[in-house]
Design an enzyme around this catalytic site. Structure first.
Site, PDB file in Angstrom:
ATOM      1  N   ASP A 225       0.844  -1.187   0.000  1.00 30.00           N
ATOM      2  CA  ASP A 225       0.000   0.000   0.000  1.00 30.00           C
ATOM      3  C   ASP A 225       0.885   1.244   0.000  1.00 30.00           C
ATOM      4  O   ASP A 225       1.799   1.364   0.833  1.00 30.00           O
ATOM      5  CB  ASP A 225      -0.910  -0.007   1.234  1.00 30.00           C
ATOM      6  CG  ASP A 225      -1.894   1.149   1.226  1.00 30.00           C
ATOM      7  OD1 ASP A 225      -2.931   1.035   0.560  1.00 30.00           O
ATOM      8  OD2 ASP A 225      -1.615   2.171   1.891  1.00 30.00           O
ATOM      9  N   ASN A 233      -2.734  12.867  -4.214  1.00 29.05           N
ATOM     10  CA  ASN A 233      -3.921  13.280  -4.959  1.00 29.05           C
ATOM     11  C   ASN A 233      -4.373  14.678  -4.557  1.00 29.05           C
ATOM     12  O   ASN A 233      -4.761  15.496  -5.408  1.00 29.05           O
ATOM     13  CB  ASN A 233      -5.057  12.281  -4.732  1.00 29.05           C
ATOM     14  CG  ASN A 233      -4.853  10.985  -5.487  1.00 29.05           C
ATOM     15  OD1 ASN A 233      -4.244  10.965  -6.557  1.00 29.05           O
ATOM     16  ND2 ASN A 233      -5.343   9.888  -4.948  1.00 29.05           N
ATOM     17  N   ASP A 242      -2.350   8.990 -10.601  1.00 30.06           N
ATOM     18  CA  ASP A 242      -2.380   7.857 -11.536  1.00 30.06           C
ATOM     19  C   ASP A 242      -0.984   7.512 -12.037  1.00 30.06           C
ATOM     20  O   ASP A 242      -0.637   6.335 -12.194  1.00 30.06           O
ATOM     21  CB  ASP A 242      -3.290   8.178 -12.724  1.00 30.06           C
ATOM     22  CG  ASP A 242      -4.771   8.168 -12.356  1.00 30.06           C
ATOM     23  OD1 ASP A 242      -5.106   7.679 -11.263  1.00 30.06           O
ATOM     24  OD2 ASP A 242      -5.586   8.642 -13.165  1.00 30.06           O
ATOM     25  N   GLU A 268      -4.906   2.061  -4.121  1.00 32.13           N
ATOM     26  CA  GLU A 268      -3.450   2.161  -4.158  1.00 32.13           C
ATOM     27  C   GLU A 268      -2.799   0.919  -3.578  1.00 32.13           C
ATOM     28  O   GLU A 268      -1.619   0.937  -3.220  1.00 32.13           O
ATOM     29  CB  GLU A 268      -2.965   3.410  -3.405  1.00 32.13           C
ATOM     30  CG  GLU A 268      -3.268   3.422  -1.927  1.00 32.13           C
ATOM     31  CD  GLU A 268      -4.598   4.084  -1.578  1.00 32.13           C
ATOM     32  OE1 GLU A 268      -4.732   4.527  -0.428  1.00 32.13           O
ATOM     33  OE2 GLU A 268      -5.476   4.167  -2.440  1.00 32.13           O
TER      34      GLU A 268
END
Length: 357
Positions: A225, A233, A242, A268
């Site tokens: 993770d 973000n 992304d 993620e």
């Protein structure tokens, strides 16, 4: 319905069949609002199926998301695509299968025509043979020879057409087989990162567990993770996020072996299946991936502004006889939670941990 049924759901006798539909629709909407999830069609369809308990796999998947305390749009789309969405690849497969059937039908026609012509040729030879005697005149011999040559040319032409038809059919069927394999591969890949998707992960993990149970082979599972990914973000936008996901997927794929499988497991999160690998070897491999990711220094393409170090945490579980897929995933997930709780940017495998330098 009971007297305490909300007014919204009181229906005239001929509408009682729709009462549950209205009720499930309202429950789905309330669930979406409660978790602040954008009310997209996929989300509504998934939540409706969840409250209606129409698919046990959907219920289990949504329960898992709710237990983690959030409804991630990526996971919603993944579960929807896996269990509810009419699969586009199924339509493609049907189209390809239909083309294969057409080519096979043409092929059978060619073979049938060839057999028929072969029978005709055999009959013609028998007739010519019966018409010849020791006292046959030269004119009879010339006539028989001419007919024999004619029949031979006809069979030669037919044989050439058959060979051309077989060659063309072989080429077309090979092309369709390649297209079918491409469709299959597309259905098992995450479109953003090109890593395998959750569907591929589930299929492969089941197969590796079965093999481990039968052969007693080693098997490890790692769940990764990205740390503080929400900050990426929030600070740089989802498009940059992304790109970070793509980089992470590339780092993982560049460091695993051919028999291993890396899949995008959640937003993620990535899962790595490590067949024929014991816990110490799995820990060394995963720690190398952690280091490679942390060493990357990512910058924005246009402004060259640095994103800073991007780290990831990892949890590793080793298969123990009797474990189910859910058991192994839960074990790895628990180790990931410990890695996060102990400071992130580290690997946690059972009672061992590799910390960042």
């Amino acid at each position: 319905m009971s007297d305490d049924t909300p007014t919204l759901f009181r229906c005239p006798p001929d509408q009682k069949a729709f009462a549950k539909v209205y009720e499930y629709g309202d429950q789905a909407s309330r669930l979406i609002m409660r978790h602040g999830t954008p009310p997209l069609p996929n989300t509504y369809a998934l939540m409706y199926a969840y409250v209606a308990r129409s698919d046990e796999k959907v219920v289990v998947a949504v329960d898992e998301m709710l237990e983690r305390g959030a409804l991630c749009q990526y996971e919603i789309d993944e579960v929807y695509n896996l269990h509810l969405r009419p699969a586009e690849e199924d339509h493609k497969r049907e189209t390809i299968n239909r083309e294969v059937e057409e080519h096979l039908s043409s092929l059978l026609d060619l073979v049938g025509s060839s057999v028929e012509n072969s029978d005709q040729f055999e009959n013609a030879l028998q007739q010519i043979a019966h018409g010849l005697t020791e006292s046959a005149s030269s004119s009879h011999l010339s006539s028989a020879l001419a007919r024999l040559l004619s029949e031979n040319r006809r069979m030669t032409d037919q044989s050439r057409r058959l060979q051309d038809g077989l060659r063309e059919s072989k080429t077309q069927i090979e092309r369709l087989q390649q297209e079918l394999e491409m469709v299959r591969n597309e259905s098992l890949r995450d479109p953003l990162t090109a890593a395998y998707n959750r569907r591929a992960f589930d299929l492969r993990l089941d197969a590796e567990l079965e093999a481990a149970q039968k052969n007693g082979a080693q098997l490890c599972l790692a769940i990764a993770d990205l740390d503080h990914f929400k900050r990426v973000n929030d600070n740089f936008g989802h498009r940059v996020g992304d790109e970070v996901l793509k980089v992470f997927a590339t780092v993982i794929s560049n460091n695993i072996k051919g028999q291993d499988l890396a899949a995008r497991y959640g937003g993620e999160e990535f899962a790595i299946i490590l067949p024929a690998t014991d816990l110490p070897a799995a820990t060394r491999l995963i720690d190398r991936i952690r280091e490679r990711m942390h060493e990357r220094r990512l910058v924005l393409k246009n402004s060259k502004k640095p994103l800073g170090a991007i780290s990831a945490s990892f949890g590793i579980a080793q298969y123990v006889p009797g474990m189910s897929a859910a058991d192994l995933i839960e074990r790895a997930d628990q180790r990931l939670y410990l890695a996060k709780a102990q400071g992130r940017n580290r690997v946690k495998a059972d009672d061992t941990a590799s910390d960042a330098a």
